[in-house]
Design an enzyme around this catalytic site. Structure first.
Site, PDB file in Angstrom:
ATOM      1  N   CYS A  11      -2.139  37.499 -27.917  1.00  0.00           N
ATOM      2  CA  CYS A  11      -1.920  38.029 -26.572  1.00  0.00           C
ATOM      3  C   CYS A  11      -1.459  36.783 -25.861  1.00  0.00           C
ATOM      4  O   CYS A  11      -2.182  35.760 -25.739  1.00  0.00           O
ATOM      5  CB  CYS A  11      -2.868  38.595 -26.011  1.00  0.00           C
ATOM      6  SG  CYS A  11      -2.887  38.611 -23.949  1.00  0.00           S
ATOM      7  N   CYS A  14      -3.300  35.862 -22.896  1.00  0.00           N
ATOM      8  CA  CYS A  14      -4.908  35.309 -23.407  1.00  0.00           C
ATOM      9  C   CYS A  14      -4.597  33.695 -23.836  1.00  0.00           C
ATOM     10  O   CYS A  14      -5.405  32.730 -23.223  1.00  0.00           O
ATOM     11  CB  CYS A  14      -5.208  35.780 -24.644  1.00  0.00           C
ATOM     12  SG  CYS A  14      -5.578  37.685 -24.426  1.00  0.00           S
ATOM     13  N   ASP A 392      24.834   3.639 -29.916  1.00  0.00           N
ATOM     14  CA  ASP A 392      24.801   2.345 -30.358  1.00  0.00           C
ATOM     15  C   ASP A 392      26.046   2.555 -31.685  1.00  0.00           C
ATOM     16  O   ASP A 392      26.210   3.543 -32.239  1.00  0.00           O
ATOM     17  CB  ASP A 392      23.416   2.238 -31.041  1.00  0.00           C
ATOM     18  CG  ASP A 392      23.372   0.589 -31.502  1.00  0.00           C
ATOM     19  OD1 ASP A 392      23.576  -0.095 -30.760  1.00  0.00           O
ATOM     20  OD2 ASP A 392      23.069   0.393 -32.642  1.00  0.00           O
ATOM     21  N   ASP A 585      19.592   3.472 -34.085  1.00  0.00           N
ATOM     22  CA  ASP A 585      18.799   3.373 -35.204  1.00  0.00           C
ATOM     23  C   ASP A 585      18.012   2.238 -35.562  1.00  0.00           C
ATOM     24  O   ASP A 585      17.157   2.273 -36.435  1.00  0.00           O
ATOM     25  CB  ASP A 585      19.840   3.470 -36.533  1.00  0.00           C
ATOM     26  CG  ASP A 585      20.527   2.409 -36.721  1.00  0.00           C
ATOM     27  OD1 ASP A 585      20.845   1.551 -35.756  1.00  0.00           O
ATOM     28  OD2 ASP A 585      20.793   2.023 -37.960  1.00  0.00           O
ATOM     29  N   ASP A 589      16.691  -0.876 -30.761  1.00  0.00           N
ATOM     30  CA  ASP A 589      17.301   0.216 -29.857  1.00  0.00           C
ATOM     31  C   ASP A 589      16.007   1.059 -29.201  1.00  0.00           C
ATOM     32  O   ASP A 589      16.087   1.911 -28.436  1.00  0.00           O
ATOM     33  CB  ASP A 589      18.096   1.357 -30.616  1.00  0.00           C
ATOM     34  CG  ASP A 589      19.324   0.771 -31.160  1.00  0.00           C
ATOM     35  OD1 ASP A 589      19.904  -0.092 -30.500  1.00  0.00           O
ATOM     36  OD2 ASP A 589      19.794   0.999 -32.502  1.00  0.00           O
TER      37      ASP A 589
END
Length: 688
Positions: A11, A14, A392, A585, A589
């Site tokens: 539920c 719930c 980038d 990457d 960065d």
């Protein structure tokens, strides 16, 4: 942060109540209940107090630690047994109910009363317990009020029938939710179950957690690679789809790195393990997916809050419908009470609070199947709103595989001498430009020839080699060190060199665009992104060359890591439409990944810091995955809003029918349960 499994929780209301009540405890610093995955994320020092509150809120719900696998399996099998019992129970009640209709009117009262009490006892009991605690307006309260009202006006058959239909609907709803969860989890069941450990000439099947770095394992054709490592013997193809979503097998040869979760398709591989299981690719990936449920989307939070006010509002409206017409227009009290009871039955918000978490959970599962890890449904929502994408350059749009293109010496130096000294100075650096110079030199660099070495991120390096003070780096580096030099207008990356304070020349280094970079930009634009921009630490000529080739809307060059953050903050301040995503990457960065609206780390499992900082992780280094991520996010949001509009529209329609006496309780229950089932099934479409 601790993670617990919640069993017997079917539920969504719930789940919301458990989260709200647990959050009120002083010892709880953070709690999030993920209904879609039946788990609770919590930060507390008093889990026993939490257990008590959960038992008080929902007595049938059991909380277990994720590590209690045996108990979890046992209780899950009990859940299946409970479903079978419920189905049998509903069928028996249906037979008794039909018998009552046949024996009408003599046996009707007795049989209908029996059916009502048997079918509705748990509903009435739950409603009574919550009324004692002052907690009204859940589905049990609504069903109890509606059916007892029907009995009060003499509609015994309908009251009993509604309870049977409610039980049948609950069974179908639980079945649908469990199947939906199972179909989503099946996408994530990629964890290797064992490792073939080679020890003292013997091969022993062990748990991957018991294998240590440096150990040697064997992987037979058809088996999953259990840990990250390096292939020492054997060749063949590996299926990487579980990690990357890519269907094309990857060729594996000695010396190649392999990741846990790949499947050896054709060869017997001998692998030297490089990381323990807890640091392996598959473990990190599963951890990211499993913890995604703790970050909820605004839509989820809104619907949970909405349901708190929606149900009391409907009860108040039903009371007005029941008594205003009889008081003002002398209408039949029984007729209008019945109409109000119909409205109570249809008003339950289960369709919304169940289907929406399932929709987002499905979106996260579908993304992971494609090699895209989204750390929470809030980030899935943010992806759907992205209007500006910032890439980038190196390693993201370009391959990051540099090659020395031209050597231009000055001051009487030869090309070979300039390359030799540059390679010796750069041999201590892991930067791709430095590695390309060492590779072009092609000879082993003796470490003893390097007396001093220091790297300046974003600028270059200073080193002392064979008594010479060497500076190697960008144009910025020479300006920083006040070295007079020749300006170079090359459209490639340029490494400038100075020996003993005098300019010695430069080396041109080329990089290539990734194969799908152009397609990626077009794909992203088709997904409604309005601007595609590039950041790079490279020179202006190199940046503009790439920007023109890809048809970007702009580029920023000569950027240090801190410059990228400054430019991103400027873009965020100027942005008036949608959100901004940044894709990078590298380690440098990480700051800008953390600062943007949506940070996307590409080529997972390259930089751990970038992966840790990012909101979305791409398991491959293909830029087109950004478009795929945005597409999946938009599709998920579209399905979620379909459910919201559909559920509210159907309920409004039935409330209107009920108000005019054109709908009975039978139709109301069918409408309520039917809407919930359709919404749940619609949520699973996101997996397709």
């Amino acid at each position: 942060m601790q993670k617990y499994k919640l069993l017997n929780i079917d539920c969504a209301n719930c789940a919301a109540k458990i989260e709200n009540n647990v959050a009120k405890l002083k010892d709880v610093r953070y709690v999030s209940v993920n209904f879609a995955d039946s788990v609770m994320f919590i930060d507390t020092d008093n889990i026993e107090k939490v257990r008590k509150v959960i038992k008080q809120t929902e007595p049938e719900v059991e909380i277990i630690d994720q590590s209690e696998k045996i108990k979890s399996v046992r209780l899950e099998s009990e859940e299946k047994l409970q479903l079978k019992k419920r189905l049998t129970f509903v069928l028996v009640l249906a037979v008794i109910y039909l018998a009552g209709l046949i024996l009408k009117p003599k046996g009707e009262m007795i049989l209908m009363a029996a059916v009502y009490l048997l079918a509705g006892w748990d509903v009435l009991y739950s409603a009574g317990k919550k009324i004692q605690k002052g907690k009204l307006f859940d589905e049990h309260f609504l069903m109890s009020l509606a059916t007892l009202g029907a009995i009060a006006i003499g509609q015994f058959a309908e009251a009993a029938g509604v309870m049977i239909f409610y039980q049948a609907g609950e069974f179908l709803q639980q079945l649908s939710v469990k199947r939906s969860r199972r179909s989503i989890r099946s996408l994530l069941e990629i964890q290797p179950g064992y490792a073939n450990l080679k020890l003292d000439g013997q091969v022993k099947k062990v748990n991957p957690k018991d294998v240590r770095p440096g150990d040697v394992i064997l992987v037979k054709p058809g088996e999953k690679i259990p840990l990250d490592g390096v292939v020492t013997e054997g060749t063949g193809y590996a299926d990487t789809s579980a990690l990357t979503g890519e269907a094309v097998p990857r060729m594996i040869t000695p010396g190649k790195n392999v990741l846990a979760g790949m499947i050896s398709k054709t060869g017997l591989l001998t692998i030297k393990v490089t990381k323990p299981f807890e640091e392996s690719s598959i473990y990190k990936m599963l951890g990211l997916i499993e913890n995604a449920g703790s970050q909820k989307a605004q839509t989820e939070k809104f619907i949970t809050k909405f349901s708190r006010y929606y149900t009391p509002f409907v009860v108040a409206a039903a009371l007005l419908i029941a008594f205003i017409p009889p008081l003002l227009f002398n209408a039949s009290l029984d007729v209008w009470i019945y109409r109000a009871l119909v409205i109570l039955v249809i008003s339950c918000p289960c369709a919304l609070v169940i289907s929406i978490p399932l929709g987002y959970f499905g979106g996260i599962g579908a993304s992971s199947k494609k090699g895209i890890l989204v750390k929470g449904s809030n980030f899935l929502d943010a992806l759907a709103e992205v209007k500006t994408v910032v890439f980038d350059k190196t390693g993201t749009l370009t391959k990051g595989v540099f090659r020395v293109k031209e050597i231009v010496p000055q001051d009487g130096l030869s090309k070979s001498e300039l390359l030799r000294l540059a390679a010796e100075a750069e041999s201590q650096s892991n930067h791709p430009v430095a590695q390309s110079v060492v590779e072009a030199y092609g000879k082993k660099v003796e470490a003893k020839s390097i007396e001093y070495y220091h790297e300046f991120p974003g600028y270059g390096i200073k080193a002392k080699v064979e008594g010479k003070d060497i500076i190697a780096g960008s144009d910025r580096m020479l300006h920083r060190e006040n070295v007079p030099h020749t300006n170079c207008s090359s459209s490639d990356t340029v490494l400038h060199l100075a020996f003993d304070g005098k300019y010695a020349g430069y080396i041109e280094i080329s990089d290539e665009l990734k194969d799908d970079a152009r397609d990626a930009v077009q794909y992203i634009r088709r997904e409604g992104v309005e601007k595609v921009i590039m950041f790079t630490g490279d020179n202006k000529s190199a940046a503009e060359k790439i920007s023109t080739e890809l048809g970007l809307d702009g580029c920023y060059s000569d950027l240090l890591p801190e410059d990228k953050v400054s430019v991103m903050e400027k873009l965020l301040a100027e942005n008036k439409n949608g959100k901004i995503a940044f894709i990078g990457d590298g380690i440098n960065d990480a700051p800008v990944l953390a600062r943007t609206d949506v940070g996307i780390a590409m080529g997972a499992l390259g930089s751990d810091l970038a992966v840790e900082t990012a909101d979305v992780v791409l398991m491959t280094d293909t830029p087109s995955k950004v478009g795929t991520a945005i597409h999946t996010a938009k599709r998920t949001r579209r399905i979620v809003w379909q459910n919201i509009i559909f559920a509210l529209s159907v309920k409004a329609f039935f409330i209107l029918l009920g108000s005019f006496g054109l709908a009975t309780m039978w139709e109301a229950v069918f409408g309520d349960m039917g809407v919930a089932l359709i919404a749940i099934l619609n949520s699973t479409r996101v997996l397709k």
